[in-house]
Design a protein around this motif. Structure first.
Motif, PDB file in Angstrom:
ATOM      1  N   ASN A 226       0.842  -1.208   0.000  1.00 19.95           N
ATOM      2  CA  ASN A 226       0.000   0.000   0.000  1.00 19.95           C
ATOM      3  C   ASN A 226       0.880   1.262   0.000  1.00 19.95           C
ATOM      4  OD1 ASN A 226      -1.686   2.112   0.552  1.00 19.95           O
ATOM      5  ND2 ASN A 226      -2.711   1.147   2.300  1.00 19.95           N
ATOM      6  N   PRO A 227       0.894   2.010  -1.112  1.00 23.62           N
ATOM      7  CA  PRO A 227       1.768   3.197  -1.219  1.00 23.62           C
ATOM      8  C   PRO A 227       1.540   4.206  -0.093  1.00 23.62           C
ATOM      9  CG  PRO A 227       0.723   2.706  -3.318  1.00 23.62           C
ATOM     10  CD  PRO A 227       0.092   1.804  -2.308  1.00 23.62           C
ATOM     11  N   ASN A 232      10.094   4.370   2.737  1.00 25.44           N
ATOM     12  CA  ASN A 232      11.131   4.864   1.809  1.00 25.44           C
ATOM     13  C   ASN A 232      10.493   5.804   0.782  1.00 25.44           C
ATOM     14  OD1 ASN A 232      13.213   3.381   2.998  1.00 25.44           O
ATOM     15  ND2 ASN A 232      12.723   1.573   1.775  1.00 25.44           N
ATOM     16  N   ASP A 233      11.298   6.759   0.229  1.00 26.14           N
ATOM     17  CA  ASP A 233      10.672   7.697  -0.713  1.00 26.14           C
ATOM     18  C   ASP A 233      10.620   7.129  -2.132  1.00 26.14           C
ATOM     19  OD1 ASP A 233      12.972   8.792  -2.347  1.00 26.14           O
ATOM     20  OD2 ASP A 233      13.658   9.197  -0.300  1.00 26.14           O
ATOM     21  N   ALA A 234       9.692   7.686  -2.898  1.00 25.81           N
ATOM     22  CA  ALA A 234       9.377   7.168  -4.228  1.00 25.81           C
ATOM     23  C   ALA A 234      10.575   7.278  -5.178  1.00 25.81           C
ATOM     24  CB  ALA A 234       8.162   7.899  -4.797  1.00 25.81           C
ATOM     25  N   GLN A 235      11.316   8.344  -5.081  1.00 23.14           N
ATOM     26  CA  GLN A 235      12.477   8.569  -5.950  1.00 23.14           C
ATOM     27  C   GLN A 235      13.489   7.429  -5.780  1.00 23.14           C
ATOM     28  OE1 GLN A 235      12.651  11.470  -7.851  1.00 23.14           O
ATOM     29  NE2 GLN A 235      14.517  10.781  -8.847  1.00 23.14           N
ATOM     30  N   TRP A 236      13.767   7.125  -4.518  1.00 16.62           N
ATOM     31  CA  TRP A 236      14.703   6.029  -4.243  1.00 16.62           C
ATOM     32  C   TRP A 236      14.118   4.693  -4.711  1.00 16.62           C
ATOM     33  CZ3 TRP A 236      14.175   1.530  -1.585  1.00 16.62           C
ATOM     34  CH2 TRP A 236      15.340   0.757  -1.487  1.00 16.62           C
ATOM     35  N   TRP A 251       6.240  -2.464  -9.001  1.00 13.99           N
ATOM     36  CA  TRP A 251       6.815  -3.640  -8.328  1.00 13.99           C
ATOM     37  C   TRP A 251       7.070  -3.426  -6.847  1.00 13.99           C
ATOM     38  CZ3 TRP A 251      10.313  -0.709 -11.539  1.00 13.99           C
ATOM     39  CH2 TRP A 251      11.327  -0.036 -10.832  1.00 13.99           C
ATOM     40  N   TYR A 252       6.997  -2.151  -6.434  1.00 11.49           N
ATOM     41  CA  TYR A 252       7.544  -1.812  -5.128  1.00 11.49           C
ATOM     42  C   TYR A 252       6.672  -2.304  -3.960  1.00 11.49           C
ATOM     43  CZ  TYR A 252      10.046   0.634  -1.506  1.00 11.49           C
ATOM     44  OH  TYR A 252      10.770   0.904  -0.381  1.00 11.49           O
TER      45      TYR A 252
END
Ligand SMILES: Cc1ncc(COP(=O)(O)O)c(C=O)c1O
Length: 399
Positions: A226-227, A232-236, A251-252
């Protein structure tokens, strides 16, 4: 010779077979749509807000103890007349199991014995309590809740024996086992001898959204997809691309806590849904069988006690307490009747004896163990088979 008559038995119909095959042929073998459908149907049946399907009842107990933060040294109270798993979940988390004796009439955890324990220790000594709806007889959780509140305890209801079981509360309202009105969490098992058979399977029910969310994490490795919950941040997460990324890639996922794989499969859930549709029918038949046993054994001088004809009882087991129990057990086996003993007191299992428990600690539980026997009890037991069981028992005591 009569066909073999066990103490408990699953009932698998053509519909059960059909739904399992259909699910096996679908795109999902695990964690597909049948899981959510089973959870929803089960929660509705029990009257709880949330349900979490799991691989078995023991896994359900383990996750309850984790969700309630049982930690090393914490003391939790339960009954010695139960399956060992009711107590073991505390040990899995490093906690200490403290047994209290049973009520000799109901065979359930004796609330006065629990009160005595609590009154004789400084407040804060105990963290939780695990009442068990043993044999299908619903514990009065309203009364347990009162003392739990007084002493700041959480409560897990072990309802493995009692889907559909009820007790009447102080407002004369019928309360279903596991409905979450009193216990923080309740657990069920779908082992073949239970009311609903999935092969293996379990369920936790609760009305507490926070605990529910925690259980979903713990069931699947402590991972979330669930975003909204990502740390952790989206960029990373996107691999630190040079593009400015605000959305997490497809995939995250994140492992945020230490969890387990305690998932049920989709085809087991399909079987569970199908079985659940016949739960009331099965319960009705169990109650008919109990009523006949109760009347047949009334006032027998070799009988010390029996489950009886109790309103709201779900009759996973029908227990009799009898004279010459071992001899009766062996005699019934010669007639192809396989009665069973539930349970060997947990405090006298060598594992718990190592922790200081000894013979004589819980006289009611130990007397019960010396004379209890579970008679055949399952919906497909025929009238003729039950009559044969009753006749054999009567013959044993009069021959
Ligand atoms: C009272 C009780 N609690 C817990 C369990 C554990 O359930 P499972 O066998 O599904 O792990 C059982 C199963 O026998 C049980 O009877």
């Amino acid at each position: 010779m009569h066909n073999s008559i066990p103490y408990g038995k699953q009932h698998i119909t053509q519909q059960d077979l059909d739904v399992v095959v259909k699910t096996l042929k679908s795109d999902f073998l695990t964690q597909g749509p049948q899981i959510a459908a089973f959870e929803e149907a089960f929660a509705k049946y029990i009257g709880a807000k949330y349900a979490v399907a799991l691989s078995n009842g023991t896994a359900a107990l383990h996750l309850c103890a984790l969700a309630l933060d049982v930690k090393a040294g914490q003391k939790v109270i339960t009954t010695p007349i139960t399956f060992a798993a009711s107590a073991n979940c505390v040990k899995y988390c490093g906690g200490e199991v403290v047994f209290a004796d049973i009520d000799p009439e109901t065979y359930l955890l004796d609330i006065s014995a629990v009160k005595k324990l609590l009154e004789n220790a400084p407040k804060g000594t105990y963290s939780g309590i695990i009442p068990v709806d043993f044999a299908g007889n619903a514990a009065n959780l309203e009364k347990f809740r009162q003392i739990a509140n007084e002493y700041g305890l959480w409560m897990i209801e072990d309802s493995c024996h009692s889907p559909g079981g009820t007790f009447i509360d102080s407002n004369n309202k019928e309360q279903y086992c596991g409905n979450g009105n009193f216990a923080d969490l309740a657990i069920f098992s779908f082992h073949p001898v239970k009311h609903i058979a999935c092969g293996e399977g379990g369920m936790i029910t609760t009305n507490d959204k926070k605990l529910y969310d925690k259980l979903l994490f713990l069931r699947t490795h402590g991972i979330t997809k669930n975003p909204d919950l990502f740390i952790n941040d989206a960029q990373w997460a996107a691999g630190n691309t040079s593009n400015n990324v605000t959305q997490y890639p497809g995939w995250y996922m994140e492992m945020q806590t230490l969890g387990y794989n305690y998932r049920l499969t989709d085809f087991q859930a399909a079987l569970g849904i199908s079985q659940l549709q016949r739960a009331d029918e099965g319960l009705k038949r169990r109650r008919e069988i109990a009523a006949k046993y109760a009347i047949s054994f009334e006032n027998k001088d070799w009988m010390f006690g029996q489950s009886g004809n109790v309103t709201g009882h779900a009759y996973h087991l029908y227990v009799v307490e009898v004279k010459d129990r071992l001899e009766l057990y062996n005699y019934l086996r010669t007639k192809n009747i396989f009665a069973q003993v539930h349970y060997i007191p947990v405090h006298l299992m060598p594992f718990y004896k190592q922790q200081g428990y000894k013979i004589g600690d819980f006289p009611n539980a130990e007397t019960y163990y010396s004379r209890c026997l579970s008679l055949p009890m399952y919906p497909t037991l025929t009238n003729e088979e039950q009559d044969f069981v009753i006749e054999c028992i009567n013959t044993f005591y009069t021959q």
